[in-house]
Design a protein around this motif. Structure first.
Motif, PDB file in Angstrom:
ATOM      1  N   PHE A 115       0.929  -1.290   0.015  1.00 52.82           N
ATOM      2  CA  PHE A 115       0.027  -0.066   0.056  1.00 52.82           C
ATOM      3  C   PHE A 115       0.850   1.362   0.013  1.00 52.82           C
ATOM      4  CE2 PHE A 115      -2.414   3.344   2.533  1.00 52.82           C
ATOM      5  CZ  PHE A 115      -3.249   3.691   1.713  1.00 52.82           C
ATOM      6  N   LEU A 117      -4.192  -0.469  -2.903  1.00 50.01           N
ATOM      7  CA  LEU A 117      -5.181  -0.741  -1.570  1.00 50.01           C
ATOM      8  C   LEU A 117      -5.811  -1.986  -1.598  1.00 50.01           C
ATOM      9  CD1 LEU A 117      -6.323   0.495   1.009  1.00 50.01           C
ATOM     10  CD2 LEU A 117      -8.111   1.577  -0.798  1.00 50.01           C
ATOM     11  N   LEU A 165      -4.406  -1.704   7.565  1.00 50.98           N
ATOM     12  CA  LEU A 165      -4.757  -0.527   6.680  1.00 50.98           C
ATOM     13  C   LEU A 165      -4.575   0.535   7.878  1.00 50.98           C
ATOM     14  CD1 LEU A 165      -5.423   1.302   4.371  1.00 50.98           C
ATOM     15  CD2 LEU A 165      -7.852   0.602   4.662  1.00 50.98           C
TER      16      LEU A 165
END
Length: 315
Positions: free
Chosen positions: A51, A57, A248
C-alpha cells in the motif's frame, strides 16, 4: 545526502536498541504486549510494502496472515512437523496464496482491486469455517507447548518469546529497508508515482506488482506463523474482515510509505484501545473519535507528519 543517511541509520538503529532494552524494564503485562506489537508490526510492514510503496489498496490481507497461521498450525499440530519446518511451510503457503491471488487481482485496478482482494479474503475465511473438522472453525485450536520448541528453545517462555518476536521484527524491518533502497524498490516507488511513465520507460509493471504482492503476502504470512508459534493459538478470527482492516488502519495512523510507520501505528492503536477500554465500556467510541481526529489533522500519519514538518530525511 550522506548526512541524511547517517541520521536514518542512527534513528532506526536506536529504535532497535530501545526495543532490546525494553525487555529488561517492562512489567509482565506490557512485556507480553510488546512482543505482540512487534509481531503485528511485521504484519503491518507487509501491508505497507504493497500500500505505502506500490500504491495498491488491498482489503484482503487477512488471507495472507491466515495462510501463514494455518499453514504453520496445521503442519505442527496435525502433521507432527517441527516448529522450524512449520514456520517455513507457513511462509511458503502465504507466498503461494499471494502469487495466485495477485495473478488474478492485478488484472483489475483501483476500487476493483480493493473489492477483488476483499472477496478472496472472505472466500478464505468461509473455507476455514467450512472445513471446521480440520481447522476447528471459530473455536480454533491450541498449539501445545511441546510443539512450540524451536531448535531446542521453548517459545512459550516470556523472555524467549520477546526476543523471538524482536528477531522476526528486526529481520523483516532490515529486509524491507534494504529492498526499498535497491533498484527493485526504487522501481516500485516509481510505479506508485507515475505508472504510465514507468511503462513508457520499458518496465514490466505487471511483473513488478506481482512480485510486490508475493513479497507482501510472504511477510504477512511470516507474521501469522510467528504469532501462532509465540502465542499458541490458531483461530478463524484472524482471517476475518477486521484483520484486513487493521493493517490498513495501522499503516494510515503510523504513516504510509514510512519505515517506522507500521510500528508506530500498531503501538498507538493497540494502547489507544487498551487504555480507553479500561476507562469506559464505550471504548470504541473513544478510539474512533481519536482516529477521526488524527485523520483530519495528521492525514499523512504520525511519522508522515513528522517527516513533512520536521525531518524531511525520514525514510
Amino acid at each position: 545526502m550522506r548526512r541524511d543517511v547517517q541520521k536514518t541509520l542512527l534513528l532506526h538503529g536506536g529504535v532497535l536498541v530501545a526495543l532490546v532494552a525494553l525487555q529488561f524494564v517492562l512489567p509482565a503485562y506490557h512485556h507480553g504486549n510488546a512482543a505482540r506489537i512487534m509481531v503485528l508490526a511485521t504484519y503491518a510492514m507487509g501491508y505497507n510494502l504493497l500500500f505505502g510503496y506500490v500504491g495498491l489498496l488491498s482489503l484482503g490481507h487477512a488471507i495472507f496472515f491466515a495462510a501463514g497461521l494455518y499453514g504453520m498450525g496445521l503442519a505442527v499440530s496435525h502433521l507432527g512437523m517441527s516448529a522450524p519446518l512449520g514456520l517455513v511451510i507457513g511462509v511458503l503457503a502465504g507466498g503461494v496464496v499471494g502469487a495466485l491471488i495477485g495473478a488474478l487481482a492485478l488484472r483489475t485496478e483501483g476500487v476493483a482491486f480493493m473489492i477483488v482482494t476483499l472477496m478472496f479474503a472472505q472466500a478464505g475465511y468461509l473455507t476455514i469455517l467450512y472445513f471446521g473438522g480440520i481447522t476447528r472453525g471459530d473455536e480454533g485450536f491450541v498449539i501445545q507447548q511441546v510443539d512450540r520448541v524451536f531448535f531446542g528453545v521453548d517459545l512459550s517462555d516470556p523472555f524467549i518469546r520477546y526476543y523471538a518476536a524482536f528477531t522476526v521484527f528486526c529481520i523483516s524491518f532490515l529486509s524491507i529497508f534494504a529492498l526499498l533502497h535497491s533498484p527493485f524498490g526504487k522501481t516500485l516507488i516509481a510505479i506508485r508515482e507515475n505508472q504510465e511513465r514507468a511503462v513508457m520507460l520499458g518496465y514490466n509493471v505487471m511483473r513488478f506488482k506481482l512480485l510486490a504482492v508475493i513479497f507482501s503476502a510472504a511477510l504477512s504470512a511470516l507474521a501469522g506463523a510467528t504469532y501462532g508459534l509465540l502465542f499458541g493459538y490458531v483461530g478463524a478470527s484472524f482471517a476475518s474482515v477486521q484483520y484486513s482492516i487493521f493493517p490498513l488502519l495501522w499503516v494510515l495512523l503510523g504513516g504510509a510509505g514510512t519505515a517506522l510507520g507500521p510500528l508506530v501505528g500498531v503501538f498507538f492503536m493497540f494502547y489507544l484501545i487498551d487504555i480507553s477500554s479500561g476507562m469506559t465500556t464505550a471504548y470504541m467510541l473513544v478510539a474512533g473519535g481519536v482516529l477521526v481526529g488524527l485523520t483530519l489533522f495528521a492525514p499523512q500519519g504520525l511519522m508522515g507528519e513528522i517527516r513533512r514538518r520536521f525531518w524531511r530525511w525520514l525514510p
